[in-house]
Design an enzyme around this catalytic site. Structure first.
Site, PDB file in Angstrom:
ATOM      1  CD  GLU A  25     -12.090   2.574  -1.936  1.00 30.65           C
ATOM      2  OE1 GLU A  25     -11.880   1.504  -2.049  1.00 30.65           O
ATOM      3  OE2 GLU A  25     -11.936   2.885  -0.642  1.00 30.65           O
ATOM      4  NE  ARG A  63      -3.952   2.467   0.895  1.00 35.00           N
ATOM      5  CZ  ARG A  63      -3.637   3.868   0.572  1.00 35.00           C
ATOM      6  NH1 ARG A  63      -2.653   4.186   0.073  1.00 35.00           N
ATOM      7  NH2 ARG A  63      -4.680   4.587   0.859  1.00 35.00           N
ATOM      8  NE  ARG A  74      -3.720  -2.623   2.241  1.00 33.33           N
ATOM      9  CZ  ARG A  74      -4.491  -1.625   1.882  1.00 33.33           C
ATOM     10  NH1 ARG A  74      -5.048  -1.718   0.700  1.00 33.33           N
ATOM     11  NH2 ARG A  74      -4.939  -0.822   2.978  1.00 33.33           N
TER      12      ARG A  74
END
Length: 244
Positions: free
Chosen positions: A85, A77, A128
């Site tokens: 999104e 990330r 992540r």
């Protein structure tokens, strides 16, 4: 007796560690180290401090990538940025602009080797890796914001480059780059004729999320394709749900 045996076993253990780990036992996530660099050196984005690169296998969305991490896939990330999104479990939260940002990252990173620099936090709550992604001597996180495909979004304690991201966003807004260009957004969205939009009888805006707080003020909510919404005069994208 027992002390001699323990001493011998400890000696054997030290020999094995020295043989197989001549440089010591280190973390399995080598990253660009800029702790010893001064501000001017850091600003030059010198990749000479990073010795390991990772191939980008694919893109999840505009701000999340998947790399080949020592033979295994790992999600990364990007720190300090946020794109619209595009793969949210709730389809209504995904926007066409998210797909545009995703494609931009795909075009720039997939199949290429990148170097990673961490800040304070190693992973987020989803597991992540959190990193600044460097490619060709430039920080891609910053490039994504300056190109207008992400907003600056810093979350403490990972704020090392917060000022750079803020400045990059201002340049993008001033230049009307990427998603800050309304005409470009509308052209991209118009191409998606099946995009569902929502509106109210008296409102002038269209929405992509039926749960938008602006819509909640109305007793009647209508829906249809985006071209239909525009055809009846709903020409303005909602500034709360139609962009991000």
């Amino acid at each position: 007796g027992n002390k001699n045996i323990l001493g011998s076993l400890f000696f054997i253990f030290i020999c094995i560690v020295t043989l197989f780990f001549p440089n010591g036992i280190v973390a399995d996530f080598p990253v660009k180290n800029t702790e010893s660099m001064n501000a001017s050196q850091t600003a030059q984005s010198d990749e000479s401090n990073a010795s390991i690169s990772y191939k980008v296998l694919r893109v999840v969305d505009g701000d999340t990538i998947v790399i080949d991490f020592n033979g295994k896939e790992a999600k990364v990330r990007l720190i300090g940025v946020d794109t619209p999104e595009s793969v949210h479990p709730d389809p209504e939260k995904n926007t066409p602009f998210g797909k545009i940002a995703t494609k931009y990252t795909e075009d720039n990173l997939v199949g290429k080797n990148v170097m990673l620099e961490q800040d304070i936090t190693e992973r987020d709550r989803y597991g992540r890796l959190l990193a600044y992604v460097w490619i060709g001597g430039k920080m891609y996180n910053e490039q994504l914001v300056e190109a207008g495909y992400a907003k600056a979004y810093t979350y403490p304690p990972d704020v090392k480059y917060a000022d750079r991201f803020t400045a990059a966003q201002k340049r993008a807004m001033d230049a009307k780059s990427g998603l800050w260009t309304l005409s470009q957004i509308e052209n991209e969205v118009d191409a998606m004729s099946n995009q569902i939009a929502y509106w109210t009888p008296k409102g002038k805006s269209y929405h992509f999320n039926s749960s938008c707080q602006t819509l909640s003020r109305s007793k009647k909510i209508l829906s249809g394709t985006l071209p239909k919404a525009k055809a009846i005069g709903k020409l303005d994208p909602c500034d709360k749900c139609a962009y991000y």
